[in-house]
Scaffold this motif. Structure first.
Motif, short mmCIF file in Angstrom:
data_model
loop_
_atom_site.label_atom_id
_atom_site.label_comp_id
_atom_site.label_asym_id
_atom_site.label_seq_id
_atom_site.Cartn_x
_atom_site.Cartn_y
_atom_site.Cartn_z
N TRP A 1 -0.40 5.83 -12.10
CA TRP A 1 -1.31 4.76 -11.54
C TRP A 1 -2.47 3.55 -11.46
O TRP A 1 -2.23 2.77 -10.71
CB TRP A 1 -2.76 5.61 -11.30
N SER B 1 0.53 -0.21 -6.90
CA SER B 1 0.46 0.23 -5.15
C SER B 1 1.93 0.03 -4.81
O SER B 1 2.82 0.13 -5.14
CB SER B 1 -0.45 -1.08 -4.45
N GLY B 2 1.74 0.82 -2.95
CA GLY B 2 3.09 0.55 -3.07
C GLY B 2 4.18 -0.69 -2.59
O GLY B 2 5.43 -0.35 -2.48
N TYR B 3 3.07 -1.48 -3.33
CA TYR B 3 4.15 -3.00 -2.36
C TYR B 3 4.64 -3.67 -4.06
O TYR B 3 5.44 -4.26 -4.47
CB TYR B 3 2.75 -3.74 -2.03
N ASP B 4 4.58 -2.48 -5.25
CA ASP B 4 5.04 -3.14 -6.52
C ASP B 4 6.22 -2.29 -6.50
O ASP B 4 6.37 -1.55 -7.38
CB ASP B 4 4.33 -2.60 -8.01
N SER B 5 7.06 -3.40 -6.04
CA SER B 5 8.37 -2.62 -6.38
C SER B 5 9.09 -3.22 -7.12
O SER B 5 10.14 -2.31 -7.94
CB SER B 5 9.54 -3.69 -5.19
N HIS C 1 11.07 3.53 -11.17
CA HIS C 1 11.18 4.99 -10.70
C HIS C 1 9.93 5.67 -11.23
O HIS C 1 10.26 7.17 -10.34
CB HIS C 1 12.79 5.15 -10.07
N TYR D 1 6.71 5.82 -10.37
CA TYR D 1 6.43 6.40 -9.19
C TYR D 1 6.67 7.83 -8.57
O TYR D 1 6.16 8.90 -8.41
CB TYR D 1 7.08 5.62 -7.46
N GLN E 1 4.14 10.18 -10.16
CA GLN E 1 2.67 9.95 -8.98
C GLN E 1 3.13 11.51 -7.82
O GLN E 1 1.99 12.13 -8.03
CB GLN E 1 2.60 8.94 -8.68
#
Length: 209
Positions: A51, A74-78, A82, A85, A88
């Motif tokens: 997180w 965050s979801g913007y940290d591309s 993988h 994420y 999570q």
């Protein structure tokens, strides 16, 4: 009751496994990074979780924090890999599945202890609980194994500039969350196996509804 000792053990193991799953999801010590540049990361050690990433800094790099700095993903940290994420999502699913397994097992054990004669229903709830335990264990196993693989191969992470983290560590090792997750997997799979092994007692007076 004498036929459900393993299922009682399954409930105990499943409870501990579910708690450990929740603990591993919450703590930040999944990967321990050792860095050479201690200008900002004063201790030379950073903790990478699923997180957020945290480290000790004697510079005032964040409002409200004097020593510890944490950057939440965050979801913007591309650039975040993988496996982080995936961890999570899978650990959230594991926590939910484990809770369903505990609920099903509690219901079945309650019926056993109260002598309720709906034996087929009891068996079904033990089987459902066992399935949820096994599914939860597999959901924990995947991210733990995936992240451990990344650690052993010293894979880098392209952190955003706002995290103040280098893209590659000098070395990295598994944090406390990895062994906690491994123990959670073992306990959840054992509890699932014990729950799935329940069989109806065969007696002349058995009434199945």
């Amino acid at each position: 009751v004498s036929t459900s000792h393993l299922q009682l053990a399954a409930f105990a193991l499943g409870t501990v496994g579910w708690i450990l799953c929740t603990v591993s999801m919450g703590i930040v010590e999944w990967r321990v990074w050792h860095v050479d540049n201690t200008t900002i990361i004063s201790s030379g050690i950073a903790w990478v979780g699923i997180w957020k990433v945290c480290f000790i800094s004697y510079l005032h790099v964040s409002p409200g924090y004097k020593e510890q700095f944490c950057h939440k993903f965050s979801g913007y940290d591309s650039s975040i890999p993988h496996e982080i994420y995936a961890a999570q999502g899978l650990l959230l699913i594991a926590m939910f599945m484990g809770l369903l397994g505990l609920t099903a097992t509690i219901f079945a054990l309650r019926n056993v202890c109260m002598g309720i004669t709906h034996k087929t229903l009891i068996t079904r709830f033990f089987l459902v609980g066992g399935f949820f335990y096994v599914f939860a264990g597999l959901c924990v196993l995947i991210p733990v194994s995936w992240n451990f693989y990344s650690i052993t191969h010293n894979q880098s992470i392209a952190f955003p500039p706002s995290s103040y983290m280098p893209s590659s560590p000098a070395a990295q090792e598994a944090g406390a969350a990895i062994p906690i997750g491994i123990v959670a997997v073992i306990l959840l799979l054992l509890s699932g196996t014990f729950s799935l092994s329940y069989r109806l007692p065969v007696t002349a007076n058995t009434i199945t509804k």
